[in-house]
Design a protein around this motif. Structure first.
Motif, PDB file in Angstrom:
ATOM      1  N   ALA A  31      17.115  37.215  53.494  1.00 29.98           N
ATOM      2  CA  ALA A  31      18.152  38.253  53.355  1.00 29.98           C
ATOM      3  C   ALA A  31      19.003  38.052  54.562  1.00 29.98           C
ATOM      4  N   ARG A  32      18.510  37.974  55.637  1.00 28.97           N
ATOM      5  CA  ARG A  32      19.108  38.333  57.033  1.00 28.97           C
ATOM      6  C   ARG A  32      19.362  37.109  58.026  1.00 28.97           C
ATOM      7  N   VAL A  33      18.580  35.918  57.577  1.00 27.12           N
ATOM      8  CA  VAL A  33      18.697  34.611  58.303  1.00 27.12           C
ATOM      9  C   VAL A  33      20.129  34.400  58.514  1.00 27.12           C
ATOM     10  N   PRO A  34      20.514  33.775  59.742  1.00 25.22           N
ATOM     11  CA  PRO A  34      19.540  33.212  60.601  1.00 25.22           C
ATOM     12  C   PRO A  34      19.506  34.396  62.059  1.00 25.22           C
ATOM     13  N   THR A  59      28.168  41.303  61.447  1.00 26.67           N
ATOM     14  CA  THR A  59      27.658  40.340  62.126  1.00 26.67           C
ATOM     15  C   THR A  59      25.969  40.289  62.222  1.00 26.67           C
ATOM     16  N   ALA A  60      25.390  41.470  62.005  1.00 24.17           N
ATOM     17  CA  ALA A  60      24.032  41.364  62.012  1.00 24.17           C
ATOM     18  C   ALA A  60      23.073  40.792  60.994  1.00 24.17           C
ATOM     19  N   ARG A  61      24.092  40.502  59.888  1.00 25.61           N
ATOM     20  CA  ARG A  61      23.510  39.955  58.539  1.00 25.61           C
ATOM     21  C   ARG A  61      24.207  38.660  58.078  1.00 25.61           C
ATOM     22  N   VAL A  62      25.322  38.288  59.080  1.00 28.80           N
ATOM     23  CA  VAL A  62      25.854  37.266  58.675  1.00 28.80           C
ATOM     24  C   VAL A  62      24.992  35.855  58.852  1.00 28.80           C
ATOM     25  N   SER A  68      28.367  45.134  62.961  1.00 29.21           N
ATOM     26  CA  SER A  68      27.014  45.612  62.810  1.00 29.21           C
ATOM     27  C   SER A  68      26.197  45.379  63.931  1.00 29.21           C
ATOM     28  N   GLU A  69      26.511  44.400  64.748  1.00 27.65           N
ATOM     29  CA  GLU A  69      26.134  44.092  66.239  1.00 27.65           C
ATOM     30  C   GLU A  69      26.942  43.236  66.996  1.00 27.65           C
ATOM     31  N   ASN A  70      26.833  43.403  68.334  1.00 25.27           N
ATOM     32  CA  ASN A  70      27.695  42.612  69.254  1.00 25.27           C
ATOM     33  C   ASN A  70      29.109  42.553  69.042  1.00 25.27           C
ATOM     34  N   LYS A 104      21.828  36.277  67.176  1.00 27.96           N
ATOM     35  CA  LYS A 104      21.726  37.536  67.026  1.00 27.96           C
ATOM     36  C   LYS A 104      21.141  38.213  68.161  1.00 27.96           C
ATOM     37  N   ASP A 105      21.592  39.535  68.469  1.00 23.90           N
ATOM     38  CA  ASP A 105      21.154  40.485  69.563  1.00 23.90           C
ATOM     39  C   ASP A 105      19.577  40.661  69.566  1.00 23.90           C
ATOM     40  N   ARG A 137      14.846  45.123  65.876  1.00 16.07           N
ATOM     41  CA  ARG A 137      14.644  45.832  64.703  1.00 16.07           C
ATOM     42  C   ARG A 137      14.285  45.423  63.433  1.00 16.07           C
ATOM     43  N   TYR A 138      14.703  43.984  63.245  1.00 15.90           N
ATOM     44  CA  TYR A 138      14.155  43.229  62.203  1.00 15.90           C
ATOM     45  C   TYR A 138      12.758  43.047  62.084  1.00 15.90           C
ATOM     46  N   THR A 144      19.058  43.742  67.540  1.00 17.73           N
ATOM     47  CA  THR A 144      19.016  43.575  66.134  1.00 17.73           C
ATOM     48  C   THR A 144      17.796  42.869  65.858  1.00 17.73           C
TER      49      THR A 144
END
Lengths: 248, 248
Positions: free
Chosen positions: B35-38, A34-37, A231-233, B42-43, B49-50, B46
């Motif tokens: 690579a990690r959008v959106p 979920t942290a990179r979805v 990976s999150e939440n 997210k928390d 960290r990014y 997270t």
């Protein structure tokens, strides 16, 4: 047998639900990144890197095999996962194609519509396998907007209807729609209705049929507990799981 | 002065475009975490960290200050970035609020609508600042579907119209709409029209006004070159940049 399920986020819960209902497994360990979805618009290199991190996790986890619920991962990174995994890894591509075959009436004249994320469609993986069955009439289109629509729980209504019209209005009516993304089973009925009632193929159900046939697993568990990690939440994933009908 | 621009993906190009057109900067270095959008769903942990990984990049880059284009990062991780950055870091929250103030007619009776991602709305950051201006009539709603709609380049048409109806139909007509997400300037006109013509506040334009006022920078550059970097698929980001009117 204990099964691990890997997905880019919450979508794979549709596959986990089929596995939970199948009676084939003693335990399910679900991991959603979920942290990179989402993965669906991302590069093969990026998706492979993320998938190999999941392999590392499952290599150390108490599971006997790993099911990749995410179609994007299944078509872009399955071989890399299999290479580095210390247990069998199964993707949803083969099961989906097998399910299509087992509809019984797939001929040259059958018109197949494949809908999936941009990466899955761009890979050509489903198209190649389905052409190999002798199917000559096929449309394969990326329908990325269905993903956030499902995540917003807009399972029906004018936004979904307009989005279906946007993607489908220029297509010839298919005989069967292959739902090439874990989110799409939640709008399968609306898609079938849009085309006036057509068959749809659901990765989760296809995976159960495939595993039963290939691993010759008996249906023996009345209840399969599921452990959910993310990976999150993780709490949000658990809420979605309950909302989608999994038994936590 | 050389400016770095940090964003979760391509959306921040709307801010980079304003900076490029402003004449205030000799050079722009854009970094999008494609690579990690959106980030918007997210928390805080997270996103922080990014954002700190981006700080590490900009600490070693040839820029004199960093503009955080992403509203989600600006409201959840700006202080953490400022703490670890070796150069000034500016977010879009203050500039947006200043732009609202400078509309000139903000009173108790002014009705403000804030639209943004789920995380930005949940943070309450815009709401608190705008209440502090004495505004008493305010709606703040998460409109996450606008993001993929813009990314699909559906800047107008029935999907956007139905989505606006979905989010806006129960609201009282606002006097001004604060566009609290980098994607929204691309549909600003449609949003203004939906409400029968209202003012909108654009993070990029607001940032230029704020920087000019706070840093007292002269408009001196006829052309500002932009260097585009991304955590994946930089070519796609460059294509979007051209498509959205930046000069590469």
């Amino acid at each position: 047998m204990k099964v691990g399920v890997f997905d880019s986020g919450v979508g794979g819960l549709t596959v986990a639900k089929s596995l939970q209902q199948s009676g084939l497994f003693s335990e399910i360990t679900y991991f959603g990144d979920t942290a990179r979805v989402p993965y669906g618009n991302k590069d093969k290199a990026t998706v492979t890197r993320y998938a190999l991190e999941a392999v590392e996790f499952f290599n150390g986890a108490d599971v006997d095999c790993v099911v990749v619920a995410c179609n994007t991962v299944s078509v872009t990174a399955l071989e890399a996962m299999q290479q580095f995994s210390n247990k069998p890894v199964y993707g949803v591509l083969e099961p989906g194609v097998m399910a299509l075959q087992q509809l019984g009436t797939v001929t040259k004249q059958t018109r197949v519509l494949i809908i999936a994320t941009r990466s899955t469609i761009a890979s050509g993986a489903y198209q190649h396998r389905i052409q190999a069955l002798g199917v000559e009439q096929m449309d394969a289109i990326a329908t990325p907007l269905f993903v956030p629509i499902v995540e917003e729980a807009l399972f029906d209504g004018p936004i979904l209807q307009e989005t279906m019209r946007h993607y489908f209005s220029s297509l010839t009516k298919p005989d069967v729609v292959l739902l090439g993304c874990t989110h799409f089973p939640l709008i399968a009925e609306q898609i079938a209705q849009y085309f006036g009632g057509v068959a749809t193929i659901h990765s989760g159900e296809a995976m159960v049929a495939w595993l039963q046939q290939h691993l010759e697993l008996p249906k023996q568990y009345a209840q399969t507990p599921i452990r959910i990690l993310a990976s999150e939440n993780v709490e949000a994933v658990k809420r979605t799981a309950k909302h989608w009908g999994l038994i936590l």
